[in-house]
Scaffold this motif. Sequence first.
Motif, mmCIF file in Angstrom:
data_model
loop_
_atom_site.group_PDB
_atom_site.id
_atom_site.type_symbol
_atom_site.label_atom_id
_atom_site.label_comp_id
_atom_site.label_asym_id
_atom_site.label_seq_id
_atom_site.Cartn_x
_atom_site.Cartn_y
_atom_site.Cartn_z
ATOM 1 N N HIS A 29 0.849 -1.200 0.000
ATOM 2 C CA HIS A 29 0.000 0.000 0.000
ATOM 3 C C HIS A 29 0.881 1.245 0.000
ATOM 4 C CE1 HIS A 29 -3.559 -2.297 1.681
ATOM 5 N NE2 HIS A 29 -2.580 -3.036 2.196
ATOM 6 N N LYS A 136 -9.463 0.138 -5.801
ATOM 7 C CA LYS A 136 -8.898 1.313 -5.141
ATOM 8 C C LYS A 136 -7.535 1.585 -5.761
ATOM 9 C CE LYS A 136 -7.650 3.410 -0.772
ATOM 10 N NZ LYS A 136 -7.354 3.275 0.649
ATOM 11 N N CYS A 138 -4.449 1.972 -5.142
ATOM 12 C CA CYS A 138 -3.447 1.821 -4.102
ATOM 13 C C CYS A 138 -2.584 0.601 -4.436
ATOM 14 C CB CYS A 138 -4.120 1.637 -2.737
ATOM 15 S SG CYS A 138 -2.931 1.466 -1.375
HETATM 16 ZN ZN LIG Z 1 -4.008 0.400 0.370
#
Ligand SMILES: [Zn+2]
Length: 303
Positions: A29, A136, A138
Motif C-alpha cells: 500500500h 482502489k 493503491c
Molecule cells: Zn491500500
Amino acid sequence: MVEITKSYIPAGTPARPGYPMDPTGVTIHNTGSSASAKNHMLYMTQNGGFNSTTSYHFVIDDINCFQLLPITENAWHAGDGALGAGNRKTIAIEVCECGDIKKAHDRAAELTAYLLKQIGGSAQHNVFQHAQWMAKDCPRLLRSGRPYSWSTFLDKVTQFMKADAPAPKKEPVKIPEAAAGSVYRMYSGADHLYTQSHKEAQYLADLGWKYEGIGWVAPADGAPVWRLYSGKTHLFTADPVEKKRLLSIGWKDEGQAFVSGGSRPIYRMYNPYSGEHLLTASLKEHDAATKAGWYCEGQEIKY
Ligand SMILES: [Zn+2]
C-alpha cells in the motif's frame, strides 16, 4: 537488512482482531498521506487508530520501519471482506509518501524480500497491490510510476531475495602444526609466501590464502634468507647484494624468513607475466614451471 522496530497495536482492539494467519503473500500500500512511519505508528498504538477496523503489519518510510502486528495475525487492510484472501492471507506493508520516496520504496522492497523468504514464494506470484483485492488506486505512487513502476519494484524484491541469500559456507582450513623448521607454503592466488610461523600461516589461511603444504624443512643453522615485499609480491633472497638493490628501489624488508644450509637446492622461479616468485624443492615442479614460461632464477637457497 531493514531494521524493524516492533510496536504492536494493543490486543483486543478493533484494529487487532487477532485472527490467526498463515500468510501466503504480501500486499503493498501507499499511505495516501504525508505522515511519517513514526506518526503512523503513534497513531495506531497510542492515539486512537486502534479503535478503527483499519490496520496493517508494517509501516515504512526512508528512515523507520515499524511492525504493528505479528505476521501470524491478520490485519484489516485489503477491503475484501472479513474472509477475504487479502485480509486473511497477506501481510500488509504501508509505504509512506514523505521524505525520500525512492529510498522508502527501496526499503519496502527489501522488507518484502525478507518476508517472502520467511513465508515462501516469489515477487511475481506472492506480492500484490492493494488494487488487486478491491477497486482502489493503491499503492497510488507505484501505480503512477513514482518513484518507479510496479514491475521495477518487483524486480527489486527479486534482487534483494538473491542478494540476501547466505554465501556458501567455506570450510575453515586448519593448518596442522608441522615439525620445527618446517616452511609453510601459502598462496594468495597472486603471491607465494613462505613462513616458518604456524601462526602467520593460519592467519593467512583465515584471510583466504591457500595452504599448499610444507615446502621443505629448513636447517636450524645457516645463512640468513630475507623476505622482501614489493607491495604486490614477496621475494626471498640469500644474496645481500640483491637485497640491497631491491630495498633501494622501494621493496620492503620483512626480516629474516629462515636460513639456508645443506646441499639440496631450492629453486627460485619467476613468472615474467605476473611478477610472482615461487620457491620449490621439487625438480618436477621446477620443470613444469619452466615449461609454463617461468624462469629459474637460481638455486642459492639450500636445505
Ligand atoms: Zn491500500
